[in-house]
Design a protein around this motif. Structure first.
Motif, PDB file in Angstrom:
ATOM      1  N   MET A  55     -21.854  39.186 -43.828  1.00  0.00           N
ATOM      2  CA  MET A  55     -21.293  37.840 -43.686  1.00  0.00           C
ATOM      3  C   MET A  55     -20.357  37.790 -42.482  1.00  0.00           C
ATOM      4  N   LEU A  56     -20.496  36.753 -41.736  1.00  0.00           N
ATOM      5  CA  LEU A  56     -19.649  36.587 -40.560  1.00  0.00           C
ATOM      6  C   LEU A  56     -19.192  35.138 -40.517  1.00  0.00           C
ATOM      7  N   ASP A  57     -17.922  34.955 -40.367  1.00  0.00           N
ATOM      8  CA  ASP A  57     -17.422  33.584 -40.212  1.00  0.00           C
ATOM      9  C   ASP A  57     -17.586  33.147 -38.762  1.00  0.00           C
ATOM     10  N   ILE A  58     -18.141  31.976 -38.594  1.00  0.00           N
ATOM     11  CA  ILE A  58     -18.214  31.409 -37.250  1.00  0.00           C
ATOM     12  C   ILE A  58     -17.066  30.435 -37.109  1.00  0.00           C
ATOM     13  N   ARG A  59     -16.242  30.678 -36.137  1.00  0.00           N
ATOM     14  CA  ARG A  59     -15.162  29.716 -35.915  1.00  0.00           C
ATOM     15  C   ARG A  59     -15.551  28.773 -34.793  1.00  0.00           C
ATOM     16  N   MET A  60     -15.381  27.487 -35.085  1.00  0.00           N
ATOM     17  CA  MET A  60     -15.783  26.481 -34.104  1.00  0.00           C
ATOM     18  C   MET A  60     -14.952  26.580 -32.829  1.00  0.00           C
ATOM     19  N   ASP A  61     -13.697  27.012 -32.980  1.00  0.00           N
ATOM     20  CA  ASP A  61     -12.886  27.053 -31.757  1.00  0.00           C
ATOM     21  C   ASP A  61     -13.336  28.183 -30.821  1.00  0.00           C
ATOM     22  N   GLU A  62     -14.248  29.027 -31.316  1.00  0.00           N
ATOM     23  CA  GLU A  62     -14.846  30.010 -30.409  1.00  0.00           C
ATOM     24  C   GLU A  62     -16.092  29.433 -29.722  1.00  0.00           C
ATOM     25  N   LEU A  63     -16.751  28.528 -30.405  1.00  0.00           N
ATOM     26  CA  LEU A  63     -17.963  27.924 -29.825  1.00  0.00           C
ATOM     27  C   LEU A  63     -17.617  26.685 -28.992  1.00  0.00           C
ATOM     28  N   ILE A  64     -16.490  26.079 -29.317  1.00  0.00           N
ATOM     29  CA  ILE A  64     -16.077  24.846 -28.632  1.00  0.00           C
ATOM     30  C   ILE A  64     -14.766  25.145 -27.923  1.00  0.00           C
ATOM     31  N   ARG A  65     -14.858  25.425 -26.627  1.00  0.00           N
ATOM     32  CA  ARG A  65     -13.671  25.856 -25.878  1.00  0.00           C
ATOM     33  C   ARG A  65     -13.295  24.741 -24.895  1.00  0.00           C
ATOM     34  N   LEU A  66     -12.545  23.783 -25.426  1.00  0.00           N
ATOM     35  CA  LEU A  66     -12.345  22.555 -24.669  1.00  0.00           C
ATOM     36  C   LEU A  66     -11.392  22.726 -23.499  1.00  0.00           C
ATOM     37  N   ASP A  67     -10.499  23.704 -23.591  1.00  0.00           N
ATOM     38  CA  ASP A  67      -9.610  23.935 -22.455  1.00  0.00           C
ATOM     39  C   ASP A  67     -10.412  24.341 -21.226  1.00  0.00           C
ATOM     40  N   GLU A  68     -11.546  24.975 -21.480  1.00  0.00           N
ATOM     41  CA  GLU A  68     -12.425  25.361 -20.371  1.00  0.00           C
ATOM     42  C   GLU A  68     -13.540  24.338 -20.161  1.00  0.00           C
ATOM     43  N   GLY A  69     -13.622  23.335 -21.037  1.00  0.00           N
ATOM     44  CA  GLY A  69     -14.690  22.343 -20.931  1.00  0.00           C
ATOM     45  C   GLY A  69     -16.054  22.930 -21.257  1.00  0.00           C
ATOM     46  N   LEU A  70     -16.091  23.844 -22.222  1.00  0.00           N
ATOM     47  CA  LEU A  70     -17.352  24.512 -22.555  1.00  0.00           C
ATOM     48  C   LEU A  70     -17.661  24.379 -24.043  1.00  0.00           C
ATOM     49  N   ILE A  71     -18.928  24.085 -24.348  1.00  0.00           N
ATOM     50  CA  ILE A  71     -19.365  24.018 -25.742  1.00  0.00           C
ATOM     51  C   ILE A  71     -20.685  24.767 -25.868  1.00  0.00           C
ATOM     52  N   SER A  72     -20.722  25.686 -26.827  1.00  0.00           N
ATOM     53  CA  SER A  72     -21.944  26.457 -27.041  1.00  0.00           C
ATOM     54  C   SER A  72     -23.084  25.547 -27.503  1.00  0.00           C
ATOM     55  N   ARG A  73     -24.243  25.787 -26.947  1.00  0.00           N
ATOM     56  CA  ARG A  73     -25.421  25.013 -27.369  1.00  0.00           C
ATOM     57  C   ARG A  73     -25.756  25.243 -28.837  1.00  0.00           C
ATOM     58  N   ARG A  74     -25.227  26.332 -29.376  1.00  0.00           N
ATOM     59  CA  ARG A  74     -25.573  26.708 -30.738  1.00  0.00           C
ATOM     60  C   ARG A  74     -25.197  25.632 -31.757  1.00  0.00           C
ATOM     61  N   ILE A  75     -24.134  24.877 -31.474  1.00  0.00           N
ATOM     62  CA  ILE A  75     -23.689  23.891 -32.475  1.00  0.00           C
ATOM     63  C   ILE A  75     -24.672  22.737 -32.637  1.00  0.00           C
ATOM     64  N   PHE A  76     -25.627  22.648 -31.733  1.00  0.00           N
ATOM     65  CA  PHE A  76     -26.610  21.557 -31.827  1.00  0.00           C
ATOM     66  C   PHE A  76     -27.897  21.984 -32.523  1.00  0.00           C
ATOM     67  N   PHE A  77     -27.948  23.250 -32.923  1.00  0.00           N
ATOM     68  CA  PHE A  77     -29.216  23.746 -33.448  1.00  0.00           C
ATOM     69  C   PHE A  77     -29.070  24.535 -34.746  1.00  0.00           C
ATOM     70  N   ASP A  78     -27.997  25.302 -34.867  1.00  0.00           N
ATOM     71  CA  ASP A  78     -27.845  26.264 -35.959  1.00  0.00           C
ATOM     72  C   ASP A  78     -27.870  25.576 -37.327  1.00  0.00           C
ATOM     73  N   PRO A  79     -28.835  25.944 -38.200  1.00  0.00           N
ATOM     74  CA  PRO A  79     -28.927  25.298 -39.519  1.00  0.00           C
ATOM     75  C   PRO A  79     -27.684  25.523 -40.376  1.00  0.00           C
ATOM     76  N   GLU A  80     -27.037  26.684 -40.215  1.00  0.00           N
ATOM     77  CA  GLU A  80     -25.834  26.972 -41.017  1.00  0.00           C
ATOM     78  C   GLU A  80     -24.693  26.041 -40.597  1.00  0.00           C
ATOM     79  N   ILE A  81     -24.591  25.837 -39.317  1.00  0.00           N
ATOM     80  CA  ILE A  81     -23.555  24.919 -38.828  1.00  0.00           C
ATOM     81  C   ILE A  81     -23.851  23.505 -39.331  1.00  0.00           C
ATOM     82  N   TYR A  82     -25.125  23.154 -39.315  1.00  0.00           N
ATOM     83  CA  TYR A  82     -25.496  21.824 -39.807  1.00  0.00           C
ATOM     84  C   TYR A  82     -25.115  21.637 -41.274  1.00  0.00           C
ATOM     85  N   ARG A  83     -25.390  22.656 -42.091  1.00  0.00           N
ATOM     86  CA  ARG A  83     -25.029  22.547 -43.516  1.00  0.00           C
ATOM     87  C   ARG A  83     -23.518  22.354 -43.666  1.00  0.00           C
ATOM     88  N   ALA A  84     -22.773  23.082 -42.829  1.00  0.00           N
ATOM     89  CA  ALA A  84     -21.312  22.947 -42.882  1.00  0.00           C
ATOM     90  C   ALA A  84     -20.873  21.550 -42.438  1.00  0.00           C
TER      91      ALA A  84
END
Lengths: 452, 168
Positions: free
Chosen positions: A1-30
């Motif tokens: 089990m691994l916790d995914i933290r959104m603040d690691e995938l969504i790094r707004l200070d750098e203006g970067l967002i991982s593409r993963r948040i638009f596809f990952d079924p686990e993120i979608y369920r959350a």
């Protein structure tokens, strides 16, 4: 089990967002839990169900809901699912009913949601079933703002007024400008998009950057609804637009803050006749009585109410567009959209409203389909192993300063064409997903399983 | 009773017309419509009765075009930024169950023509959508052929499979 933290995938200070948040079924369920079961979601407009017994249907996340006006005139909303075995109780889109009998075993519910009759109540349940605790499952919180009905599954959620926050100042423009109240044109356009809901929401929350290129085929067309605005916008090239980021991830774009919106409006009204000219002046006067700053803004024009309810409002002479991006899995959206006018608008305005709506940001309009193409292809880009390792770029105007000098206008004002609104949309999203600011007290951090 | 000759003539007209659409000959296709034509596509809803499901004039339509707006659509599709149809979709039109009747009202010689329509859209690599419905056309004799004085496209889907970038 691994916790995914959104603040690691969504790094707004750098203006970067991982593409993963638009596809990952686990993120979608959350998301269904932490966004759609906690935020205020748009359900419909009071004008769609004016009479006792009138109902309409919608979804909150993937949960089907029934919005039903009781015989007492009160509007209620319920999970559209029989409490016995889950069968959909109401299977039509809208109508009028004093009760619904579940098609499966015949449990019958009245329009306060109460369980009225149960077959075999005496000989099967021995008269012992507690009907009071087996009524339709109600939407925990229900509230209206200016006739717009919102629901929230979180009983402990902040009030709708607090949730809308400073967006209310802008919604008031649309609501107060309308003479006789906003009236939704009957009927909804519905279509599927093979895309992620956030791509659609962020497109409305602040993406004016795409207009020139994505919709570049439209602006030169000899089309009535575009002409007066074009004459001023593109001919004299004198308008200055702004983007405004609002509380809780809401945002709108293409604002004019210096009062010229009414000039565009008057030019359009003149083409439509004296009755319409008079109407526009009345709309404007109503806003002036609200405040001069709101009269100067005059229209919204387009934006998104977090998470997935977008609005178009360019003019009192054009239909208001209401758009719901309902998620159906990480890679699919059902788009439900409505047009609306002022109840007491001149017939000349109403006559063109339904047609203008269909021709613009609509199923078969000249704007909607180019967006569909973007939403689908952007989402597909997030599916590949390599694509998922990459970030999307949200750096447009990153580090730019807020516009000052409009003290009476609420929100964070950015110079037109920025991605500040999008960044704030995702900040709110990340906070909700990670259980930070804005998330409910009883929130549990999403536990996203990583396989392997 | 429609004569076999007239039935044949109407069928050939409809087949030629949809081939223009499949082949992207939109300007030629526009010429098949009268100047005062109306091109209508109502929405469909799931309602308790069959009659109500086909939503009429007071409802939001999917399409309600006059000839000017049809021209604007074609003009748009020819623009290099109309990327919803660039590259173009591959389209296949199936027209069947063609019924021809003398029109009630309208001009002398007008025909009311009904047909079923199935349109297959294949787009880019993976997008495959099917639109199914019926059409009701008012055809007006013109020289050796017809003009379309009005068209109503009634799709059977209440939730359309995709936004619409094509003509029906």
């Amino acid at each position: 089990m691994l916790d995914i933290r959104m603040d690691e995938l969504i790094r707004l200070d750098e203006g970067l967002i991982s593409r993963r948040i638009f596809f990952d079924p686990e993120i979608y369920r959350a998301e269904l839990d932490h966004v759609f079961a906690r935020c205020w979601l748009y359900l419909g407009h009071e004008s769609e169900i004016p009479n006792p017994g009138d109902y309409t249907t919608n979804y909150m996340g993937e949960d089907p809901v029934l919005i039903w006006r009781g015989m007492d005139g009160e509007i209620r909303a319920f999970l559209n699912s029989c409490r016995h075995r889950g069968m959909r109780v109401c299977r039509t889109d809208s109508g009028n009913a004093h009760q619904f009998a579940c098609p499966f075993h015949g449990w019958t519910y009245g329009n306060s949601g109460e369980l009225k009759t149960v077959p075999n109540f005496d000989d099967g349940y021995f008269g012992d079933l507690d009907k009071d605790s087996w009524g339709l499952h109600p939407v925990s919180r229900l509230a209206s703002y200016g006739g717009f009905i919102f629901g929230n599954w979180d009983a402990g959620a902040e009030s709708l007024d607090d949730y809308l926050g400073n967006l209310r100042w802008y919604l008031d423009i649309m609501i107060e400008r309308s003479i006789g109240g906003i009236e939704v044109i009957p009927g909804q356009q519905r279509y599927s998009v093979d895309g992620n809901w956030k791509i659609a929401s962020e497109n409305f929350v602040g993406d004016s950057y795409h207009l020139t290129h994505s919709h570049g085929s439209c602006y030169g067309l000899p089309v009535r609804m575009l002409n007066p605005a074009n004459a001023i916008t593109y001919g004299r090239n004198k308008l200055t637009y702004y983007d405004i980021a609002l509380d809780n991830g809401h945002g709108f774009t293409q604002f004019i803050l210096t009062g010229e919106r009414i000039e565009v409006e008057r030019a359009l009204a003149k083409e439509m006749g004296p009755e319409v000219v008079e109407y526009v002046e009345e709309c404007y006067a109503r806003l002036v009585s609200l405040s001069q700053a709101q009269a100067d803004v005059y229209a919204l024009p387009f934006g998104n109410v977090f998470p997935n309810f977008s609005i178009n409002d360019f003019s009192a002479l054009r239909p208001i567009g209401l758009y719901l991006w309902t998620p159906k899995g990480p890679g699919r959206i059902e788009v439900w959209q409505w047009g609306a006018t002022d109840r007491d608008a001149p017939q000349a305005v109403k006559d063109v409203a339904r047609i203008d709506f269909a021709r613009g940001q609509a199923t078969a309009g000249i704007f909607g389909p180019d967006d569909t193409e973007n939403f689908e292809q952007v989402t597909q880009s997030t599916a590949g192993a390599v694509g998922q390792r990459l970030d999307f770029n949200y750096q447009l105007t990153l580090g730019g300063k807020a516009v000052e000098g409009f003290e009476d206008v609420p929100g964070h004002i950015s110079n037109y064409i920025s991605e500040e609104n999008q960044r704030r949309f995702y900040r709110r999203y990340a906070n909700l997903m990670d259980g930070g600011e804005g998330a409910h007290q009883t929130y549990e951090k999403p536990r996203l399983a990583a396989h392997g | 009773m429609t004569s076999p000759d007239l039935q044949h003539k109407v069928e050939q007209f409809l087949f030629r017309e949809v081939r223009m659409l499949a082949e992207g000959r939109f300007e030629e296709w526009l010429d098949l419509f009268t100047e005062d034509t109306r091109y209508l596509m109502p929405i469909r809803e799931t309602t308790a009765t069959r009659e109500d499901s086909e939503r009429g004039e007071e409802f939001l339509p999917h399409v309600d075009d006059d000839k000017d707006f049809m021209r604007a659509r074609v003009q748009r599709l020819r623009h290099h930024l109309a990327h919803a149809e660039q590259p173009p979709s591959r389209l296949r039109y199936f027209v069947s169950n063609i019924e021809v009747e003398d029109a009630e009202g309208g001009e002398k010689g007008d025909l009311d023509v009904r047909c079923n329509l199935l349109v297959y859209q294949s787009r880019l690599e993976r997008t495959e959508k099917i639109f199914v419905g019926r059409r009701e056309d008012r055809l007006r004799p013109e020289k050796d052929s017809f003009l379309i004085a009005s068209r109503t496209v009634v799709l059977d889907q209440s939730l359309l499979p995709r936004s619409i970038t094509i003509f029906f």
